[in-house]
Design a protein around this motif. Structure first.
Motif, short mmCIF file in Angstrom:
data_model
loop_
_atom_site.label_atom_id
_atom_site.label_comp_id
_atom_site.label_asym_id
_atom_site.label_seq_id
_atom_site.Cartn_x
_atom_site.Cartn_y
_atom_site.Cartn_z
N ASP A 28 -54.69 118.03 -66.77
CA ASP A 28 -53.93 116.86 -67.36
C ASP A 28 -52.61 117.22 -67.62
OD1 ASP A 28 -56.13 115.16 -67.60
OD2 ASP A 28 -56.70 115.63 -69.48
N GLN A 35 -46.09 113.20 -63.45
CA GLN A 35 -45.84 111.83 -63.84
C GLN A 35 -44.53 111.81 -64.55
OE1 GLN A 35 -48.92 110.93 -66.56
NE2 GLN A 35 -50.33 110.05 -64.80
N VAL A 39 -41.17 109.57 -63.45
CA VAL A 39 -40.58 108.81 -64.53
C VAL A 39 -39.13 109.18 -64.61
CG1 VAL A 39 -40.26 108.34 -67.06
CG2 VAL A 39 -42.64 108.32 -66.04
N GLU A 212 -55.00 112.82 -59.35
CA GLU A 212 -56.00 112.32 -60.49
C GLU A 212 -57.48 112.45 -59.86
OE1 GLU A 212 -55.03 109.21 -63.25
OE2 GLU A 212 -52.77 109.36 -62.56
N TRP A 343 -52.10 102.73 -53.88
CA TRP A 343 -52.48 102.75 -55.34
C TRP A 343 -54.00 102.26 -55.66
CZ3 TRP A 343 -50.72 98.46 -58.95
CH2 TRP A 343 -51.15 98.96 -60.36
N GLU A 349 -56.59 102.69 -62.02
CA GLU A 349 -56.34 103.48 -63.49
C GLU A 349 -55.53 104.56 -63.06
OE1 GLU A 349 -60.04 104.86 -61.15
OE2 GLU A 349 -59.31 102.86 -61.76
N SER A 350 -55.10 105.13 -61.85
CA SER A 350 -54.31 106.22 -61.67
C SER A 350 -52.94 105.80 -62.10
CB SER A 350 -54.36 106.38 -60.11
OG SER A 350 -53.59 107.48 -59.74
N GLN A 351 -52.59 106.06 -63.11
CA GLN A 351 -50.87 106.18 -63.65
C GLN A 351 -50.18 106.68 -62.80
OE1 GLN A 351 -50.97 107.46 -67.59
NE2 GLN A 351 -52.36 105.85 -68.41
N THR A 352 -50.55 107.94 -61.98
CA THR A 352 -49.58 108.61 -61.29
C THR A 352 -49.31 107.96 -59.98
OG1 THR A 352 -50.68 110.92 -62.04
CG2 THR A 352 -49.05 110.90 -60.06
N LEU A 354 -49.64 104.63 -59.50
CA LEU A 354 -48.73 103.72 -60.03
C LEU A 354 -47.36 103.93 -60.01
CD1 LEU A 354 -48.42 100.79 -60.83
CD2 LEU A 354 -48.93 101.67 -63.26
N LEU A 355 -46.98 105.21 -60.53
CA LEU A 355 -45.60 105.45 -60.80
C LEU A 355 -45.19 105.89 -59.16
CD1 LEU A 355 -45.88 108.03 -63.59
CD2 LEU A 355 -44.61 105.88 -63.58
#
Length: 395
Positions: A28, A35, A39, A212, A343, A349-352, A354-355
């Motif tokens: 994590d 991430q 960002v 992830e 994605w 559900e993979s936020q990475t 998505l970014l």
């Protein structure tokens, strides 16, 4: 098979067992770090778009850089005095040197002059993006393969699928750049920040897309491995038969779990279809743009007269292909669709992941705006009604 082996008389070290919760926390932390990088990159891109001085200096590249007032107003080298018109049409921003010039050949170059000289680099350096991406993704694939063959890790189906698609994407783009961009863009430049951002993205993107899913598979393996070790120790203590190799090490045949990323769903199949279609369309757009660049290379700048209109003086022709009927940059739209499909494959559900898609869409939207504005200022009478920048009817 009996648990006895050739090495029964030798005291063996206890089998390692790791804490799944500790592995999860470490994974994590790595995910959050990746991430945070994306960002930060997104915020930098947005800042560049919102600050006019930064946008004029950093956002344009290629044909938009050659025709921007910020580029045209840059001073020319002192050893080649030029008229104001010649200076405004100068097509090699990488050679512009700021500050006073000197005739003393031994005076050397100041740090400011050096930084100014490397501020713009040939757009053909795009090729290096995909070389870096191919190397990073291939290295990642080799690591995943070694872990799989050693029985340490069983990467999810989605992880391997995304890996294969990314490898296809970067190799295709590398081939296109070698064939179409590098030979046909001799006077096309980009700011060095484009190059730095592109290299960083393609080195980090392969890992970001699968981190992830790989972390989930790793945690599942650690937990299952711990259960297998404890069961093995109980079996040995009770005198039950266990399966071992020639060295007396237990053989654990790992099986796949019920993780969503290990299933080929309808969403995954649709996403793969979107990836394929977007890749084919993007290749067609790049081929068409390459045909336009051929006209630029073969055009003679000396044929332009002082009385020519803005359209007559434009070196880059207006795109008339049906692929450009709705948007100014269909190749950017395809690129965004490619990363949105990746994605979807790794899981929404993979936020990475998505970014990654958000960064691609954000940066390409800014570039599309530059392209659209250039078309509008250069060919004001040829802009179709309702023409969008990158997403039809939206932007």
């Amino acid at each position: 098979m009996s648990h006895r082996s050739l090495f029964d008389g030798i005291e063996q070290a206890p089998l390692p067992v790791y804490d799944p919760q500790l592995v999860r926390r470490v994974a994590d932390a790595a995910i959050v770090g990746i991430q945070a990088c994306f960002v930060l990159a997104i915020l930098i891109v947005l800042t560049t778009a919102l600050v006019p001085s930064l946008r004029r200096r950093l956002a344009p590249y290629g044909k938009t850089l050659q025709h921007t007032p910020a580029t045209a107003s840059r001073p020319q080298p002192a050893q080649a005095p030029q008229t104001p018109k010649q200076a405004s049409n100068h097509g090699t921003p990488a050679k512009h040197v700021a500050g006073p010039q000197t005739d003393d050949a031994d005076s050397g170059m100041s740090l400011t002059d050096f930084l100014q000289s490397i501020e713009y680099i040939p757009r053909a350096a795009f090729t290096q993006f995909y070389v870096a991406g191919a190397m990073a993704n291939t290295a990642l694939g080799m690591i995943l393969l070694m872990l799989t063959l050693s029985g340490t890790l069983l990467p999810l189906v989605s992880v391997w699928l995304v890996w294969a698609l990314v490898e296809t994407q970067v190799l295709r783009r590398w081939s296109e750049c070698k064939r179409w961009v590098a030979p046909q863009s001799p006077g096309s430049y980009m700011h060095i920040t484009h190059f730095i951002a592109g290299i960083a993205f393609y080195v980090g993107m392969p890992l970001a897309l699968v981190v992830e899913g790989s972390a989930t598979a790793l945690v599942e393996y650690v937990a299952e491995h711990g259960r297998r070790v404890r069961q093995y120790e109980l079996d040995v203590a009770a005198g039950r038969d266990v399966e071992v190799d020639a060295f007396g090490r237990p053989i654990f045949r790992m099986v796949r779990g019920e993780n969503k990323g290990d299933q080929v769903t309808t969403v995954v199949m649709v996403a793969v279809a979107v990836f394929v279609v977007a890749s084919v369309v993007q290749m067609l757009v790049h081929s068409y743009l390459a045909s336009l660049r051929k006209r630029v290379v073969h055009a003679s700048a000396s044929s332009e007269s002082a009385s020519s209109s803005t359209e007559d003086k434009a070196k880059y022709p207006f795109p008339t292909s049906p692929l450009f009927a709705w948007v100014a940059c269909p190749h950017y739209l395809c690129e965004a669709a490619i990363y949105l499909s990746l994605w979807a494959i790794v899981g929404f559900e993979s936020q990475t992941a998505l970014l990654v898609a958000v960064w691609v869409l954000t940066s390409l939207s800014i570039s599309a705006n530059e392209q659209f504005n250039w078309y509008r200022s250069t060919y004001p009478k040829r802009i179709p009604a309702g023409w969008s920048r990158i997403v039809p009817f939206i932007y």
